[in-house]
Design a protein around this motif. Structure first.
Motif, PDB file in Angstrom:
ATOM      1  N   TRP A 105       5.761  -4.354 -14.424  1.00  0.00           N
ATOM      2  CA  TRP A 105       4.663  -3.366 -14.649  1.00  0.00           C
ATOM      3  C   TRP A 105       4.606  -2.227 -13.502  1.00  0.00           C
ATOM      4  O   TRP A 105       4.091  -1.235 -13.741  1.00  0.00           O
ATOM      5  CB  TRP A 105       3.469  -4.094 -14.419  1.00  0.00           C
ATOM      6  N   GLN A 106       5.541  -2.722 -12.091  1.00  0.00           N
ATOM      7  CA  GLN A 106       5.745  -1.661 -11.256  1.00  0.00           C
ATOM      8  C   GLN A 106       6.371  -0.327 -11.780  1.00  0.00           C
ATOM      9  O   GLN A 106       6.106   0.810 -11.021  1.00  0.00           O
ATOM     10  CB  GLN A 106       6.198  -2.321 -10.139  1.00  0.00           C
ATOM     11  N   GLN A 107       7.187  -0.537 -12.810  1.00  0.00           N
ATOM     12  CA  GLN A 107       7.791   1.139 -13.214  1.00  0.00           C
ATOM     13  C   GLN A 107       6.915   1.950 -13.700  1.00  0.00           C
ATOM     14  O   GLN A 107       7.110   2.986 -13.716  1.00  0.00           O
ATOM     15  CB  GLN A 107       8.624   0.461 -14.344  1.00  0.00           C
ATOM     16  N   LEU A 108       5.747   1.572 -14.126  1.00  0.00           N
ATOM     17  CA  LEU A 108       4.661   2.660 -14.575  1.00  0.00           C
ATOM     18  C   LEU A 108       4.172   3.275 -13.522  1.00  0.00           C
ATOM     19  O   LEU A 108       3.834   4.418 -13.609  1.00  0.00           O
ATOM     20  CB  LEU A 108       3.389   1.889 -15.438  1.00  0.00           C
ATOM     21  N   LEU A 109       3.864   2.530 -12.231  1.00  0.00           N
ATOM     22  CA  LEU A 109       3.707   3.283 -11.067  1.00  0.00           C
ATOM     23  C   LEU A 109       4.560   4.128 -10.745  1.00  0.00           C
ATOM     24  O   LEU A 109       4.246   5.284 -10.179  1.00  0.00           O
ATOM     25  CB  LEU A 109       3.504   2.320 -10.067  1.00  0.00           C
ATOM     26  N   ARG A 110       5.927   3.953 -10.983  1.00  0.00           N
ATOM     27  CA  ARG A 110       6.927   4.943 -10.396  1.00  0.00           C
ATOM     28  C   ARG A 110       7.022   6.169 -11.182  1.00  0.00           C
ATOM     29  O   ARG A 110       7.298   7.235 -10.717  1.00  0.00           O
ATOM     30  CB  ARG A 110       8.439   4.186 -10.384  1.00  0.00           C
ATOM     31  N   ILE A 111       6.996   5.987 -12.397  1.00  0.00           N
ATOM     32  CA  ILE A 111       6.510   7.231 -13.607  1.00  0.00           C
ATOM     33  C   ILE A 111       5.482   8.033 -12.758  1.00  0.00           C
ATOM     34  O   ILE A 111       5.662   9.423 -12.704  1.00  0.00           O
ATOM     35  CB  ILE A 111       6.288   6.741 -14.787  1.00  0.00           C
ATOM     36  N   ASN A 112       4.306   7.534 -12.527  1.00  0.00           N
ATOM     37  CA  ASN A 112       3.379   8.284 -11.981  1.00  0.00           C
ATOM     38  C   ASN A 112       3.427   8.781 -10.243  1.00  0.00           C
ATOM     39  O   ASN A 112       2.601   9.501 -10.019  1.00  0.00           O
ATOM     40  CB  ASN A 112       1.930   7.601 -12.335  1.00  0.00           C
ATOM     41  N   GLY A 113       4.321   8.252  -9.782  1.00  0.00           N
ATOM     42  CA  GLY A 113       4.432   8.393  -8.588  1.00  0.00           C
ATOM     43  C   GLY A 113       3.260   8.022  -7.655  1.00  0.00           C
ATOM     44  O   GLY A 113       2.927   8.552  -6.669  1.00  0.00           O
ATOM     45  N   ALA A 114       2.865   6.798  -7.865  1.00  0.00           N
ATOM     46  CA  ALA A 114       1.591   6.418  -7.529  1.00  0.00           C
ATOM     47  C   ALA A 114       1.619   5.061  -6.908  1.00  0.00           C
ATOM     48  O   ALA A 114       0.626   4.100  -6.655  1.00  0.00           O
ATOM     49  CB  ALA A 114       0.514   6.196  -8.460  1.00  0.00           C
ATOM     50  N   GLU A 115       2.820   4.517  -6.315  1.00  0.00           N
ATOM     51  CA  GLU A 115       3.140   3.176  -5.836  1.00  0.00           C
ATOM     52  C   GLU A 115       2.198   3.145  -4.389  1.00  0.00           C
ATOM     53  O   GLU A 115       1.828   2.275  -4.313  1.00  0.00           O
ATOM     54  CB  GLU A 115       4.676   3.084  -5.710  1.00  0.00           C
ATOM     55  N   ALA A 116       2.452   4.087  -3.660  1.00  0.00           N
ATOM     56  CA  ALA A 116       1.796   4.055  -2.429  1.00  0.00           C
ATOM     57  C   ALA A 116       0.290   4.016  -2.318  1.00  0.00           C
ATOM     58  O   ALA A 116      -0.306   3.135  -1.704  1.00  0.00           O
ATOM     59  CB  ALA A 116       2.146   5.399  -1.428  1.00  0.00           C
ATOM     60  N   GLU A 117      -0.410   4.685  -3.291  1.00  0.00           N
ATOM     61  CA  GLU A 117      -1.748   4.617  -3.471  1.00  0.00           C
ATOM     62  C   GLU A 117      -2.006   3.375  -4.038  1.00  0.00           C
ATOM     63  O   GLU A 117      -3.337   2.783  -3.695  1.00  0.00           O
ATOM     64  CB  GLU A 117      -2.168   5.961  -4.373  1.00  0.00           C
ATOM     65  N   PHE A 118      -1.301   2.850  -5.189  1.00  0.00           N
ATOM     66  CA  PHE A 118      -1.813   1.560  -5.729  1.00  0.00           C
ATOM     67  C   PHE A 118      -1.499   0.427  -4.558  1.00  0.00           C
ATOM     68  O   PHE A 118      -2.866  -0.383  -4.622  1.00  0.00           O
ATOM     69  CB  PHE A 118      -0.722   1.274  -7.010  1.00  0.00           C
ATOM     70  N   TYR A 119      -0.608   0.356  -3.789  1.00  0.00           N
ATOM     71  CA  TYR A 119      -0.661  -0.836  -2.970  1.00  0.00           C
ATOM     72  C   TYR A 119      -1.721  -0.691  -1.685  1.00  0.00           C
ATOM     73  O   TYR A 119      -1.764  -1.416  -0.922  1.00  0.00           O
ATOM     74  CB  TYR A 119       0.752  -0.828  -2.271  1.00  0.00           C
TER      75      TYR A 119
END
Length: 312
Positions: free
Chosen positions: A44-58
């Motif tokens: 599911w982390q791939q969806l975060l990469r699409i949105n460039g939102a990994e840092a904000e998510f974590y």
């Protein structure tokens, strides 16, 4: 036409397109994971990469499991890129420009907002989530159809097209950026075995599978898919087609200054991308650069026509 009205229409279109893109990508990704066997390296982390939102998510969640990612992307009101946040901002923009738009358009967006607000808790359940996303997608498509069929295609509609196609090009480039990882020489043998399924789902995410089969007329291959989604001049969600639409809008709007030349330079840049010759690493650099150039184009549009730049 007032500068602030043009800006609100532009952002209305961007946020409605962002709402549809988020719903579509999550829906297609759910289907993809069901098609792949356990153990294949897709999470599911791939969806975060699409949105460039990994840092904000974590900053908010410890793990990128299904429940957390779905909550973040669909219902998290503190994340500006979530489906509900996008829909909320779209509703506010259309509320303040109702005099420029058909009544039916306002009613459609307001109904979608109320539906989403009342059903946010249901997305934790997969079956309910499928129905929720289907309803959102139908609403977004109905909204686009209402504007196309009911509005005069003059300046207000051109700012809507401008925002929609810039957002669409950006999302396509993000999906291709992630897709380019599938070309990595380090990918597992198991992933290689299911590569066709992965590329078919990428085409589906961009409503392009049928058109690919009709126009490319070959089996689904990574290089061909990347080239088609970047360079095809007729596919609505290809980067090139979006730039053609953007160019058409800019050329018909007043005081366009040097914006037409900037779009032409961007079109030439995209047409010069060779997905077959570039390595996977080079392609990722190119796609990152493309996203930066699209962001730069937005900045020039805002400086040229809008009184201020609204936050994304």
């Amino acid at each position: 036409m007032l500068s602030r009205s043009a800006e609100r229409l532009y952002w209305l279109a961007r946020y409605m397109e962002r709402t549809e893109n988020t719903a579509k990508v999550v829906s297609v990704y759910m289907n993809l994971l069901m098609d792949l066997p356990k153990g294949v390296e897709m999470g599911w982390q791939q969806l975060l990469r699409i949105n460039g939102a990994e840092a904000e998510f974590y900053e908010k969640y410890k793990s990128a499991g299904e429940r957390n990612v779905i909550r973040f992307l669909l219902t998290d009101e503190s994340y500006s890129g979530s489906l509900f946040s996008s829909l909320s901002v779209a509703r506010e923009n259309i509320r303040t420009t109702r005099e420029l738009l058909p009544d039916e358009a306002w009613e459609q967006v307001n109904e979608m907002y109320l539906f989403a607000k009342n059903d946010l808790e249901t997305v934790s359940n997969r079956r309910s989530r499928v129905l929720f996303l289907k309803k959102i997608l139908e609403g977004c498509q109905r909204f686009s159809g209402l504007l196309s069929g009911y509005m005069s295609h003059h300046h207000p509609y051109r700012f809507i097209r401008l925002g929609r196609n810039l957002e669409r090009a950006d999302m396509t480039s993000r999906i291709l950026d992630l897709a380019s990882l599938l070309l990595s020489e380090s990918r597992s043998d198991e992933l290689r075995q299911y590569e066709t399924i992965l590329w078919m789902n990428i085409l589906t995410a961009l409503n392009a599978l049928l058109m690919y089969r009709q126009h490319v007329r070959s089996r689904v291959k990574g290089d061909d898919v990347l080239s088609y989604l970047l360079l095809d001049k007729d596919l609505p969600r290809s980067v090139t087609r979006c730039l053609v639409e953007i160019s058409d809008c800019i050329n018909q709007l007043p005081n366009n200054d040097a914006l037409s030349d900037r779009v032409l330079e961007l079109e030439d840049y995209v047409q010069g991308i060779d997905t077959r010759e570039a390595t996977q690493l080079q392609l990722r650099v190119i796609l990152d650069d493309l996203q930066n150039k699209l962001g730069g184009l937005h900045g020039h549009i805002a400086d040229n026509w809008f009184s201020r730049v609204m936050p994304e």
